[in-house]
Write an enzyme that holds these catalytic residues in place. Structure first.
Site, PDB file in Angstrom:
ATOM      1  CG  HIS A 144     -18.127  74.273  31.759  1.00  0.00           C
ATOM      2  ND1 HIS A 144     -19.153  74.654  32.575  1.00  0.00           N
ATOM      3  CD2 HIS A 144     -16.987  74.627  32.397  1.00  0.00           C
ATOM      4  CE1 HIS A 144     -18.667  75.204  33.682  1.00  0.00           C
ATOM      5  NE2 HIS A 144     -17.354  75.205  33.589  1.00  0.00           N
TER       6      HIS A 144
ATOM      7  CG  ASP B 241     -17.020  76.734  36.972  1.00  0.00           C
ATOM      8  OD1 ASP B 241     -16.395  77.128  37.982  1.00  0.00           O
ATOM      9  OD2 ASP B 241     -16.450  76.324  35.939  1.00  0.00           O
TER      10      ASP B 241
ATOM     11  CB  SER C  33     -21.518  76.380  30.929  1.00  0.00           C
ATOM     12  OG  SER C  33     -21.631  74.995  30.922  1.00  0.00           O
TER      13      SER C  33
END
Lengths: 274, 187
Positions: free
Chosen positions: B39, B132, B12
């Site tokens: 992401h 995540d 991310s």
């Protein structure tokens, strides 16, 4: 929270075969990785403790079976999803259909109806809504009931308004709904041009001829064979020079119908030429 | 690991810089596909694939649904879709609910790939500001695969790799300099 692998591949096949035999719902052409993940998600959401009980409930409790269908199909949608797509509808597709005396649109896999209301708004702004009819269908009767109410969470309106503006809308988006506690109720003249009905793309036939068919982010859940079959159903339901619109990662390429269609620029919209 | 069948890299905030640094040093004859799940904002897919393609000898492409994963190709997971692997090694894309406020979710891809590739899967989690991917790494381990994270000291945002080290069993903690060499030795 991730969904643990409670349901095995074999159990997935067992459930697919059960619901086909008992209810006539055919999931055999669905992509297994997604379907299995949905099954595991439902199993975990509903705190099931054993596969045997889960299976028994699906097979014997028709109310639970409704929930099963609603939960294993994906019902994530939004208004003016992919604003560039709606820009193409507004600027290219709908003006070209504006010359017809009557415009019939099929929204296949409409889910909770956000796209139907988005479409109606664009039609109204182009002054075409009065001669248009939107047939919005889904496999799942529960989502159609929601769609027919035309009420969406007020908390979503900021995002939808941004999408609307990005798609080329110039009005005040809030003029299309009235706030009702936590919901936005969309104006009834939009709803008046919609017909909601269950339709299963896997097993049901063509029911009319359309100038525009939208089916976005549905085919990704089907295997190639079923995708081709559904594309042929669309082909058989589309007038010559009509348009077919798919999701951002979907295509007619490689399918048996592709040679009769020409793609519009870089949009996921194809026009039937023959 | 020898005989790796797939490498999945998740990240991310702060992960793009790492990818840009390690891509030039990855051998062009690697014998497995690489999947990149990062992401980012909607609608920036082709930009990311184009940018990464300038940094490697390998073929870089946006993942298409139902295509077969091929060795020596780098697949970028499109924004706003979850990426799943089918048993026949084809790709399924999915627009279902966000997981960890993310779509694509790294957990979803790690988990799905773990079920298919089992002990022939390697997953690497990079810099990021949420967790995540952490549960996904636990699943990868459960199926016998290999787990790696970026050394938190080298990460622009160390929350993600730190959470992974805290919660999952991690086989290798890699500095950015070590990553390409590690990847090249997986074949």
């Amino acid at each position: 929270m991730p969904y643990l692998s409670a349901i095995t591949d074999e159990q997935t096949e067992t459930l697919i075969s059960d619901v086909l035999q008992l209810y006539g719902y055919d999931f055999t052409g669905y992509s297994r990785a997604s379907l299995k993940r949905r099954l595991n998600r439902l199993y975990s959401l509903d705190r099931q403790v054993s596969f045997a009980e889960f299976r028994y409930k699906i097979n014997n409790d028709s109310v639970y079976f409704k929930r099963f269908v609603e939960q294993i199909t994906v019902n994530v949608t939004e208004m003016f999803r992919d604003p560039n797509f709606y820009k193409a509808l507004r600027n290219k597709v709908l003006p070209s259909l504006g010359t017809y005396p009557f415009i019939r649109i099929w929204l296949a896999g409409c889910s909770t109806g956000e796209e139907a209301y988005s479409m109606a708004i664009v039609l109204q702004e182009l002054n075409l809504l009065k001669k248009a009819l939107i047939y919005a269908t889904d496999i799942n009767p529960t989502v159609l009931e929601k769609a027919a109410q035309g009420m969406f969470p007020l908390s979503q309106m900021k995002q939808y308004s941004e999408n609307y503006i990005e798609s080329g809308g110039t009005k005040d988006f809030s003029s299309y709904y009235s706030a009702n506690y936590s919901l936005a109720k969309f104006n009834s003249e939009l709803r008046d041009k919609m017909i909601f009905s269950t339709h299963n793309l896997v097993s049901d036939h063509s029911f009319n001829e359309f100038q525009l068919i939208l089916c976005r982010n549905v085919l990704i859940y089907f295997d190639r064979d079923l995708q081709y079959k559904v594309l042929q159903l669309f082909d058989g339901s589309l007038e010559k020079l009509g348009y077919l619109a798919l999701g951002t990662k979907e295509t007619t390429d490689f399918s048996p119908i592709s040679k009769r269609y020409v793609r519009l620029d870089t949009d996921k919209i194809w026009r039937k030429m023959v | 690991m020898k005989g790796c069948k797939a490498l999945i890299i998740g990240g991310s905030a702060g992960s793009l810089d790492v990818l840009l640094k390690i891509f030039p040093a990855i051998d062009k004859d690697i014998t497995f596909p690489i999947v990149i799940v990062v992401h980012r904002k909607k609608g920036t897919d082709s930009l990311l694939a184009d940018l990464l393609a300038t940094k490697t000898f390998l073929k870089v492409k946006e993942a298409e649904e139902k295509e077969t994963l091929l060795a020596g190709t780098i697949y970028i997971v499109p924004s706003d879709y979850h990426f799943l692997v089918e048993k026949n090694l084809t790709i399924s894309l999915d627009t279902s609910e966000k997981v960890n406020y993310s779509r694509p979710s790294i957990d979803v891809t790690f988990h799905s790939a773990a079920e298919v590739y089992k002990d022939k899967l390697v997953c690497l989690l990079l810099s990021g500001s949420n967790s995540d991917g952490v549960n996904g790494l636990i699943e990868v381990k459960r199926f016998g695969g290999e787990t790696c994270v970026q050394d938190p000291i080298s990460a622009q945002v160390d929350y993600m790799p730190k959470q992974a080290i805290l919660k999952a069993k991690i086989d290798h903690v890699l500095s950015i300099e070590e990553m390409a060499n590690y990847i090249n030795l997986l074949k």
